[in-house]
Design a protein around this motif. Structure first.
Motif, mmCIF file in Angstrom:
data_model
loop_
_atom_site.group_PDB
_atom_site.id
_atom_site.type_symbol
_atom_site.label_atom_id
_atom_site.label_comp_id
_atom_site.label_asym_id
_atom_site.label_seq_id
_atom_site.Cartn_x
_atom_site.Cartn_y
_atom_site.Cartn_z
ATOM 1 N N ASN A 13 0.873 -1.173 0.000
ATOM 2 C CA ASN A 13 0.000 0.000 0.000
ATOM 3 C C ASN A 13 0.910 1.222 0.000
ATOM 4 O O ASN A 13 1.490 1.569 1.024
ATOM 5 N N LYS A 61 0.114 4.238 -0.221
ATOM 6 C CA LYS A 61 -0.490 5.441 0.382
ATOM 7 C C LYS A 61 -0.233 6.632 -0.551
ATOM 8 O O LYS A 61 -0.213 6.450 -1.765
ATOM 9 N N HIS A 83 -9.458 1.458 5.017
ATOM 10 C CA HIS A 83 -8.176 1.582 5.731
ATOM 11 C C HIS A 83 -8.367 2.504 6.936
ATOM 12 O O HIS A 83 -9.135 3.466 6.865
ATOM 13 N N GLU A 92 -5.378 -4.943 10.497
ATOM 14 C CA GLU A 92 -4.328 -3.951 10.722
ATOM 15 C C GLU A 92 -4.560 -3.239 12.048
ATOM 16 O O GLU A 92 -5.333 -2.270 12.112
ATOM 17 N N ALA A 125 -0.034 -0.494 15.328
ATOM 18 C CA ALA A 125 1.136 -1.115 14.689
ATOM 19 C C ALA A 125 1.458 -0.487 13.334
ATOM 20 O O ALA A 125 2.468 -0.824 12.725
ATOM 21 N N ILE A 126 0.600 0.437 12.877
ATOM 22 C CA ILE A 126 0.793 1.003 11.539
ATOM 23 C C ILE A 126 1.820 2.127 11.586
ATOM 24 O O ILE A 126 1.622 3.137 12.272
ATOM 25 N N GLY A 127 2.913 1.929 10.874
ATOM 26 C CA GLY A 127 3.921 2.973 10.748
ATOM 27 C C GLY A 127 4.672 3.266 12.033
ATOM 28 O O GLY A 127 5.368 4.274 12.137
ATOM 29 N N GLY A 170 0.787 -3.880 9.449
ATOM 30 C CA GLY A 170 1.273 -3.074 10.564
ATOM 31 C C GLY A 170 2.739 -3.372 10.807
ATOM 32 O O GLY A 170 3.073 -4.367 11.434
ATOM 33 N N SER A 171 3.601 -2.505 10.246
ATOM 34 C CA SER A 171 5.054 -2.653 10.409
ATOM 35 C C SER A 171 5.577 -4.019 9.968
ATOM 36 O O SER A 171 6.473 -4.582 10.607
ATOM 37 N N LEU A 210 -0.403 -6.785 4.266
ATOM 38 C CA LEU A 210 -0.640 -5.487 3.633
ATOM 39 C C LEU A 210 0.452 -4.577 4.186
ATOM 40 O O LEU A 210 0.529 -4.345 5.392
ATOM 41 N N GLY A 242 2.879 -1.184 4.247
ATOM 42 C CA GLY A 242 3.008 0.229 3.940
ATOM 43 C C GLY A 242 4.454 0.594 3.650
ATOM 44 O O GLY A 242 4.972 0.397 2.550
ATOM 45 N N GLY A 243 5.140 1.107 4.672
ATOM 46 C CA GLY A 243 6.494 1.638 4.503
ATOM 47 C C GLY A 243 7.458 0.712 3.780
ATOM 48 O O GLY A 243 8.218 1.152 2.905
#
Ligand code: 13P
Length: 253
Positions: free
Chosen positions: A9, A11, A98, A170, A174-176, A215-216, A235, A237-238
């Motif tokens: 993702n 973003k 999200h 998620e 834990a996200i980011g 989440g991370s 899923l 992110g970073g």
């Protein structure tokens, strides 16, 4: 039996040119990963890059997803993107609900449900996000909250459509943040999600639904997460923003 699904993702990151060079780079890296085709690899790009990424990804293992969809067929909704438009631009998947959209853009369980129905109507596969914040976790209401999100998201959705859908658990905390749920804690919630789906649609259908953790997620924790009984993917992110990092994650999954 369930094909793993590893989705990035992005973003609100990447211009068209950055997206194109990423896809070219990732394709080259995926070619060196044995058994890579045993997982679905999806990039959820910003709306402005969808069509370009779709073209660039033709003939590669990279599949395309969007990050949001409007619930209406079409109409006077300035700034929004319909399911028909996303499908037309080449998207196969769409992230719905999200936590950032719930938090900053007023999305509710009701609008998430309307979006899920609209996506499925037009052949887009929803990646439905659910998860608790830190207060809710500390209060011990994670399972209750996630259950109500899952029940609401799939309200009035047919069993066959649910079986094609993806759920992403998620936890917001834990996200980011670099804080990952332990693989056992993440799996416990994913198992609960599957039991809710089983209660709604029967065990056979619930067994077909792919459940991701988000989440991370990083190359060094993906293997333990993927080893859990009810975690079928991630899923990300970073760690999806750099093609080398995302390829390492796919390799380790
Ligand atoms: P991070 O991987 O950056 O924690 O983000 C997770 C996420 O929100 C994916 O949708």
């Amino acid at each position: 039996m369930r094909k793993p699904i590893l989705a990035g993702n992005w973003k609100m990151f990447k211009t068209v040119s950055q997206a194109l060079s990423y896809v070219e780079h990732l394709d080259g890296l995926l070619a060196d990963i044995p058994n890579q085709s045993q997982a679905d690899v999806v990039i959820c790009a910003p709306a402005t890059a969808l069509y370009a990424v779709h073209n660039q990804a033709q003939g590669t293992p990279i599949q395309l997803g969007a990050q949001n969809v409007h619930q209406a067929e079409e109409g006077a909704y300035t700034g929004e993107t319909s399911a028909i438009m996303l499908k037309d631009a080449g998207a196969k998947y769409v992230i719905i609900g999200h936590s950032e959209r719930r938090q900053y853009f007023g999305e509710t369980d009701e609008s998430v449900n309307a979006k899920v129905q609209q996506a499925l109507k037009h052949g887009l596969l929803p990646i439905v996000c659910v998860g608790e914040d830190l207060d809710q976790r500390n209060q011990g209401v994670t399972n209750t909250l996630v259950e109500s999100q899952v029940r609401a998201a799939f309200n009035a959705v047919s069993a066959d459509d649910v079986a094609r859908s993806v759920v992403a658990y998620e936890p917001i905390w834990a996200i980011g943040t670099g804080m990952t749920a332990t693989a056992q804690d993440a799996n416990a919630v994913c198992t609960h999600i599957r039991s809710v789906l089983s209660d709604m649609y029967g065990q056979d259908k619930a067994n077909l639904v792919r459940i991701q953790y988000g989440g991370s997620v990083k190359p060094d924790n993906i293997a333990e997460l993927m080893a859990q009984s009810d975690i079928d993917g991630a899923l990300v992110g970073g760690a999806s923003l750099d093609p080398g990092t995302f390829a390492s994650l796919v390799r380790n999954a």
